[in-house]
Design a protein around this motif. Structure first.
Motif, PDB file in Angstrom:
ATOM      1  N   THR A 483       0.841  -1.196   0.000  1.00  0.00           N
ATOM      2  CA  THR A 483       0.000   0.000   0.000  1.00  0.00           C
ATOM      3  C   THR A 483       0.871   1.240   0.000  1.00  0.00           C
ATOM      4  O   THR A 483       1.766   1.387   0.849  1.00  0.00           O
ATOM      5  N   TRP A 487       0.041   7.653  -3.368  1.00  0.00           N
ATOM      6  CA  TRP A 487       0.378   7.277  -4.738  1.00  0.00           C
ATOM      7  C   TRP A 487       0.447   8.518  -5.620  1.00  0.00           C
ATOM      8  O   TRP A 487       1.253   8.606  -6.543  1.00  0.00           O
ATOM      9  N   LYS A 494      -2.882   3.658  -3.210  1.00  0.00           N
ATOM     10  CA  LYS A 494      -3.002   2.496  -4.096  1.00  0.00           C
ATOM     11  C   LYS A 494      -2.537   1.259  -3.336  1.00  0.00           C
ATOM     12  O   LYS A 494      -1.466   1.264  -2.720  1.00  0.00           O
ATOM     13  N   THR A 496      -1.928  -2.879  -3.899  1.00  0.00           N
ATOM     14  CA  THR A 496      -1.797  -3.994  -4.837  1.00  0.00           C
ATOM     15  C   THR A 496      -1.590  -5.271  -4.034  1.00  0.00           C
ATOM     16  O   THR A 496      -0.797  -5.277  -3.084  1.00  0.00           O
ATOM     17  N   MET A 524      -6.241  -4.670  -7.361  1.00  0.00           N
ATOM     18  CA  MET A 524      -5.736  -3.321  -7.116  1.00  0.00           C
ATOM     19  C   MET A 524      -6.875  -2.471  -6.578  1.00  0.00           C
ATOM     20  O   MET A 524      -8.014  -2.566  -7.040  1.00  0.00           O
ATOM     21  N   PHE A 526      -7.906   1.577  -4.943  1.00  0.00           N
ATOM     22  CA  PHE A 526      -7.521   2.982  -4.833  1.00  0.00           C
ATOM     23  C   PHE A 526      -8.388   3.666  -3.771  1.00  0.00           C
ATOM     24  O   PHE A 526      -9.582   3.368  -3.643  1.00  0.00           O
ATOM     25  N   GLY A 539     -12.001  -0.586  -6.286  1.00  0.00           N
ATOM     26  CA  GLY A 539     -10.973  -1.473  -6.794  1.00  0.00           C
ATOM     27  C   GLY A 539     -11.541  -2.599  -7.618  1.00  0.00           C
ATOM     28  O   GLY A 539     -12.760  -2.762  -7.773  1.00  0.00           O
TER      29      GLY A 539
END
Length: 780
Positions: A483, A487, A494, A496, A524, A526, A539
């Protein structure tokens, strides 16, 4: 003057005054002379120039008997020497000295109540410590200071024995052997002079109490001078808040029993009479903002005067002016008493001072976390007008990061400037790596271990990297996620993640199911901040699921039905969206504020369902050390069309995090073929928890104990039936479950540790109970 050495003055272990008195008695043989040279004998550490500076004569000057007496007095007065004598030889002035020893070290044996550094600092204030000249009178002062420190803690039986050890080069080591003894307990507290309020009401305001049934636990019967001073101030505030503006109190009388075990405290008060407020006015430089300031006045005409309301008014006005850039605003409430009518005219004098702006924001205490991670949470900007509200918000945002045990924000004027200040942000970092451990025991699995490692502030960047591992017999998983909370520069985060999960049945004492669910996926997510406290997130993830190890006889019937409906392999694309709001004052141990989260998952592909989730937490402070916490959580899922909700997406309840006292994941339907826990598509959980200070750690928010009550239910949605296991042996698996108990919460170096001992209040036949539970790395 003959060439033989003639002692003019000598003094060994005698006072300066005696040396001066002896001088005239031997001065008859002394003839003034011109000093040809000056010699100094006996010095080891003191510089010879220091001795010359104290002599009232120099080479080439005439030396008299008055100067001889003055020289001895001056040298003794330095405190450097235990013996001084002056001789002459051929018009040479010879100064003989014997230096006092120097303290090489100071140590303490048997001292547990205080820290060595703190005591050394205290002794240095009375002139005693390493590097100082050793003197018996200073040693006695050091002994006295040590005893005073212990007396302030109520340890009247303390014994201090100094041990002096000679060392080479005229040094000594000083060691204090300390027998601390027990802490004296308060036998009685008496209050004299109170008429308006009962003694019991006033004693309730005090932190100290006399010995009672529970004082072995609370420790409030242990005398402390600092606590007594605080209690005296609390009683004073109690009276001032009720209008007794003429209240005074005599110094507390503290007496101790002959055996130094029991203490009696007597407080003598002079109450006076209560005053009512006749008028309230604002004065001073109001900057034309009287219409904005007037509503902040909390105390009204006709009310009984209250110091608390008066202080709250002054603070509100000061804080308001602080938001306008007046960092050094001063509001002074001034009550003028009319002693005949017992009324007061209250005037708030407002002095806004000069408007200032912030020159620089300075970050300190962060040895690992980068400055930018802290600075990007600041809402007060450099070169902008000072804003007290923005500074408070900045402090709360930094604290909510969860990287620090303590966050302190202060301001300091800039030297040589009248309109600039610096903002200093000092933090105390805490370990941000968490090790999550879970331990369980079952009749089939025996010991079950699971774990994970996460780093919330990796390399000090503010990013989070976690690796979750589960190696138990029933569940195996590997989850890697990263994280980045910033970002983008606007604060869009963000996350992942990729994961691998393998699940087999959770075996209870009565189940024997057999299957394996393997899930592989990634996604992913956001997050977008929409205010200081609110964030929306969205996401997308992809997931592949496969069922294996199936058999008609040993696989739970629910999973056999799933295969018939969906097949052994499925693919799903899952969209998620949500909103969260966080106003908690701390992410480590909240004492006030709330946390709200709403989210929804929508799955397309082979699995077509949706799951709606909501969570709400409230933290309400009670006094200085108590917090009442509420937690509510609801999850509700349904499948699209005429299919049933996929059993592999069921949610579970029971144990820490939901309803303690019941075994983990044990709530909800049981399979009719194997008796396995199935979970459900609907979950409702409610918790109420009262945090209390741990004895001896009142100011430490990271260590608290609590009492709690839990309620929860796992159920199915739609037309699904709540299965009750083989032959319906579980009486009511889908009904409401209640529990209550006590627990301990500690923010340990390994992560949040929670211990609980709970009693299931309405367990029925077929329910699996578990009284003692613990977990490292859990939340509420």
């Amino acid at each position: 003057m003959s060439s033989s050495r003639k002692p003019l003055f000598a003094k060994r272990a005698m006072s300066v005054l005696l040396a001066a008195l002896l001088a005239p008695s031997i001065a008859s043989a002394f003839t003034p002379f011109t000093v040809r040279d000056i010699q100094v004998n006996g010095i080891q550490r003191v510089d010879v120039g220091t001795i010359f500076s104290y002599l009232p004569v120099k080479v080439g000057e005439r030396f008299t008997e008055e100067q001889a007496a003055e020289a001895i007095q001056r040298l003794y007065a330095t405190g450097f020497f235990s013996d001084v004598s002056i001789d002459t030889s051929n018009n040479v002035l010879v100064v003989n000295v014997q230096e006092r020893p120097t303290i090489a070290s100071v140590s303490f044996n048997g001292m547990r109540e205080f820290d060595d550094k703190a005591i050394l600092k205290s002794l240095a204030q009375v002139g005693f410590g390493p590097g100082r000249v050793f003197d018996r009178s200073m040693l006695e002062r050091a002994e006295f200071e040590l005893k005073q420190q212990y007396l302030s803690k109520g340890k009247y039986g303390v014994e201090v024995s100094p041990i002096i050890t000679p060392l080479p080069r005229n040094r000594v080591g000083v060691s204090f052997d300390i027998f601390e003894g027990g802490q004296a307990k308060i036998g009685s507290i008496r209050i004299i002079g109170n008429e308006a309020f009962s003694e019991g009401a006033l004693l309730d305001e005090m932190e100290l109490t006399s010995s009672g049934i529970m004082t072995w636990y609370t420790g409030t019967d242990k005398y402390s001078r600092e606590k007594l001073e605080g209690d005296v101030e609390r009683i004073r505030s109690f009276y001032l808040n009720r209008g007794f503006l003429e209240y005074t109190a005599e110094p507390p009388q503290v007496s101790i029993s002959p055996d130094r075990q029991d203490i009696s405290i007597t407080l003598t008060l002079h109450e006076g009479k209560p005053y009512k407020v006749r008028s309230v006015k604002l004065a001073g430089d109001l900057l034309g903002l009287e219409d904005k300031i007037q509503p902040m006045v909390a105390i009204k005409e006709g009310e009984t005067f209250s110091a608390e309301k008066s202080s709250a008014t002054a603070k509100a006005i000061t804080d308001y002016l602080g938001t306008l850039g007046y960092a050094f605003a001063n509001v002074n409430p001034n009550p003028v008493l009319d002693r005949e009518s017992h009324e007061t005219d209250l005037t708030f004098y407002v002095d806004p001072g000069r408007r200032v702006y912030v020159r620089r924001i300075q970050i300190g205490g962060n040895t690992r976390t980068r400055d930018e991670v802290i600075r990007r949470e600041m809402r007060q900007q450099e070169a902008a007008w000072y804003d007290a509200g923005s500074i408070k918000t900045s402090r709360d945002r930094i604290d909510r990061l969860g990287y620090f045990n303590d966050v302190n924000v202060t301001t300091a004027p800039v030297a040589g400037s009248t309109d600039q200040i610096d903002v200093n942000v000092d933090v105390k970092e805490k370990p941000t790596g968490l090790i999550n451990l879970g331990v369980g025991y079952g009749s089939t699995d025996k010991l079950i271990l699971s774990g994970g490692i996460s780093q919330d502030n990796i390399f000090g960047s503010g990013n989070t990297l976690s690796l979750q591992l589960n190696t138990s017999k029933t569940n195996r998983a590997v989850i890697v996620s990263h994280t980045n909370p910033y970002w983008t520069r606007d604060g869009i985060s963000k996350t992942t993640s990729i994961y691998y999960r393998r699940t087999t049945p959770y075996d209870s004492r009565d189940s024997f199911g057999d299957y394996r669910v393997t899930s592989i996926g990634g996604g992913m997510n956001f997050g977008v901040p929409i205010s200081e406290f609110d964030r929306i997130f969205a996401g997308l993830s992809f997931e592949h699921n496969k069922l294996s190890d199936l058999s008609p006889q040993y696989t739970p019937q629910a999973y056999q039905d799933f295969v018939k409906e969906y097949g052994e392999s499925t693919n799903a694309v899952i969209f998620n969206v949500g909103w969260s709001k966080d106003t908690r004052d701390s992410a480590i141990a909240p004492t006030k504020g709330s946390y709200t989260r709403l989210s929804g998952d929508l799955s397309a592909g082979d699995l077509r369902y949706y799951m709606l989730s909501a969570q709400q937490q409230y933290y309400l402070p009670f006094g200085r050390a108590y917090t009442l916490a509420f937690n509510g959580q609801v999850d509700w899922g349904r499948a699209f069309g005429d299919k049933t909700f996929p059993v592999i997406k069921n949610i579970y309840g029971g144990g820490i995090g939901s309803v303690r006292g019941f075994e983990g994941a044990s709530l909800g339907p049981r399979d009719t073929l194997t008796n396995d826990y199935l979970g459900g598509s609907r979950r409702i959980v409610g918790n109420v928890q009262l945090y209390l200070p741990f004895p001896g750690a009142t100011r430490d928010r990271t260590l608290r104990w609590f009492v709690f009550a839990d309620a929860g239910q796992i159920q199915t949605t739609g037309n699904s039936v709540c299965y009750r296991g083989i032959n319906n042996q579980s009486a009511d698996p889908c009904g409401w479950k209640y529990s209550a108990g006590i627990g301990l919460s500690w923010q340990s170096p390994l992560g949040p540790l929670q211990l609980s001992f709970a009693r299931a209040l309405n367990a029925k036949e077929g329910d699996d109970k578990q009284a003692f539970q613990f977990q490292i790395g859990t939340g509420f």
